[in-house]
Design a protein around this motif. Structure first.
Motif, PDB file in Angstrom:
ATOM      1  N   ILE A  94      -1.820   9.508  -0.946  1.00 37.24           N
ATOM      2  CA  ILE A  94      -2.179   8.445  -1.626  1.00 37.24           C
ATOM      3  C   ILE A  94      -2.476   8.797  -3.330  1.00 37.24           C
ATOM      4  CG2 ILE A  94      -3.390   6.052  -1.995  1.00 37.24           C
ATOM      5  CD1 ILE A  94      -1.865   6.154   0.557  1.00 37.24           C
ATOM      6  N   LYS A 118       2.701   8.173  -0.700  1.00 36.62           N
ATOM      7  CA  LYS A 118       2.815   7.023   0.129  1.00 36.62           C
ATOM      8  C   LYS A 118       2.623   5.747  -0.223  1.00 36.62           C
ATOM      9  CE  LYS A 118       1.308   5.483   4.940  1.00 36.62           C
ATOM     10  NZ  LYS A 118       0.172   5.252   5.481  1.00 36.62           N
ATOM     11  N   GLY A 119       1.634   5.661  -1.338  1.00 41.82           N
ATOM     12  CA  GLY A 119       1.339   4.447  -2.098  1.00 41.82           C
ATOM     13  C   GLY A 119       0.657   4.961  -3.113  1.00 41.82           C
ATOM     14  N   ILE A 121      -2.632   3.668  -6.085  1.00 45.76           N
ATOM     15  CA  ILE A 121      -3.743   2.588  -6.195  1.00 45.76           C
ATOM     16  C   ILE A 121      -4.374   3.002  -7.785  1.00 45.76           C
ATOM     17  CG2 ILE A 121      -6.086   1.622  -5.443  1.00 45.76           C
ATOM     18  CD1 ILE A 121      -5.375   2.304  -2.726  1.00 45.76           C
ATOM     19  N   SER A 128     -11.277   2.857  -6.160  1.00 50.74           N
ATOM     20  CA  SER A 128      -9.631   3.318  -6.041  1.00 50.74           C
ATOM     21  C   SER A 128      -9.681   4.135  -4.833  1.00 50.74           C
ATOM     22  CB  SER A 128      -9.088   3.851  -7.132  1.00 50.74           C
ATOM     23  OG  SER A 128      -9.117   2.816  -8.347  1.00 50.74           O
ATOM     24  N   LEU A 131     -10.639   2.317  -1.679  1.00 50.56           N
ATOM     25  CA  LEU A 131      -9.373   1.422  -1.106  1.00 50.56           C
ATOM     26  C   LEU A 131      -8.142   2.389  -0.563  1.00 50.56           C
ATOM     27  CD1 LEU A 131      -9.153  -0.829  -4.355  1.00 50.56           C
ATOM     28  CD2 LEU A 131      -9.853  -1.242  -1.890  1.00 50.56           C
ATOM     29  N   ALA A 132      -8.070   3.644  -1.095  1.00 53.02           N
ATOM     30  CA  ALA A 132      -7.154   4.696  -0.653  1.00 53.02           C
ATOM     31  C   ALA A 132      -7.525   5.214   0.765  1.00 53.02           C
ATOM     32  CB  ALA A 132      -6.949   5.799  -1.743  1.00 53.02           C
ATOM     33  N   GLN A 134      -9.398   3.559   2.986  1.00 55.42           N
ATOM     34  CA  GLN A 134      -9.311   2.551   3.904  1.00 55.42           C
ATOM     35  C   GLN A 134      -7.797   2.090   4.395  1.00 55.42           C
ATOM     36  OE1 GLN A 134     -11.060  -1.134   1.764  1.00 55.42           O
ATOM     37  NE2 GLN A 134     -13.041  -0.387   2.556  1.00 55.42           N
ATOM     38  N   SER A 135      -6.948   2.642   3.182  1.00 52.63           N
ATOM     39  CA  SER A 135      -5.397   2.425   3.736  1.00 52.63           C
ATOM     40  C   SER A 135      -4.971   3.537   4.932  1.00 52.63           C
ATOM     41  CB  SER A 135      -4.544   2.721   2.471  1.00 52.63           C
ATOM     42  OG  SER A 135      -4.267   3.988   2.201  1.00 52.63           O
ATOM     43  N   PHE A 136      -5.850   4.367   5.094  1.00 53.83           N
ATOM     44  CA  PHE A 136      -5.697   5.295   6.229  1.00 53.83           C
ATOM     45  C   PHE A 136      -6.323   4.899   7.569  1.00 53.83           C
ATOM     46  CE2 PHE A 136      -5.260   8.507   2.516  1.00 53.83           C
ATOM     47  CZ  PHE A 136      -3.773   8.991   3.076  1.00 53.83           C
TER      48      PHE A 136
END
Ligand code: DQA
Length: 137
Positions: A94, A118-119, A121, A128, A131-132, A134-136
């Motif tokens: 990320i 992958k994404g 932020i 930031s 948030l990254a 949490q995406s995992f």
């Protein structure tokens, strides 16, 4: 779950560096907060001002860790080598930026990381990184 935060050049100066852009907190203090908030994760942190050291770290963790949160800082906008390293590994990456790079100078609008991330932020301050993370989860 093994997740690493990799920070590039000048991010060791967070807290002192342009606080109007990057805030007043050191990354070490922020990282301690993150570790306390997510105690079940195996969180680690690496920072370097040297492009090759960042590439070495990406290669080292990039086939075994579950996630990489990468703020390549200024190398985001210049480094084909870091972009290639992100492409070469299997661990999802990320891309993160503290500031909104698209609201800043035009040279910060280009990223060699984004096509292989992958994404992305961008622009939520130190939040930031969380948030990254949490995406995992
Ligand atoms: C940064 C944005 C980059 O353009 C800059 O070179 C940095 C920090 C950010 O997190 O906002 O060093 O990656």
């Amino acid at each position: 779950m093994k997740i690493i935060i990799i920070n590039g050049p000048n991010l060791n100066l967070l807290g002192k560096r342009e606080p109007e852009v990057y805030g007043h907190m050191t990354f070490e203090d922020y990282f301690d907060e993150l570790k306390n908030k997510y105690p079940t994760l195996e969180l680690s942190y690496f920072q370097s001002n040297i492009e090759g050291e960042l590439i070495d770290k990406i290669q080292e963790v990039g086939f075994t860790y579950e996630g990489i949160i990468l703020n390549a800082a200024a190398y985001t906008h210049t480094s084909v080598g870091i972009g290639d390293a992100v492409k070469a590994i299997t661990t999802p990456v990320i891309e993160v930026h503290i500031s909104n790079t698209f609201a800043r100078e035009a040279f910060r609008h280009q990223s060699f990381i984004s096509p292989n991330a992958k994404g992305i932020i961008i622009g939520f301050g130190l939040k930031s990184y969380e948030l990254a993370l949490q995406s995992f989860l």
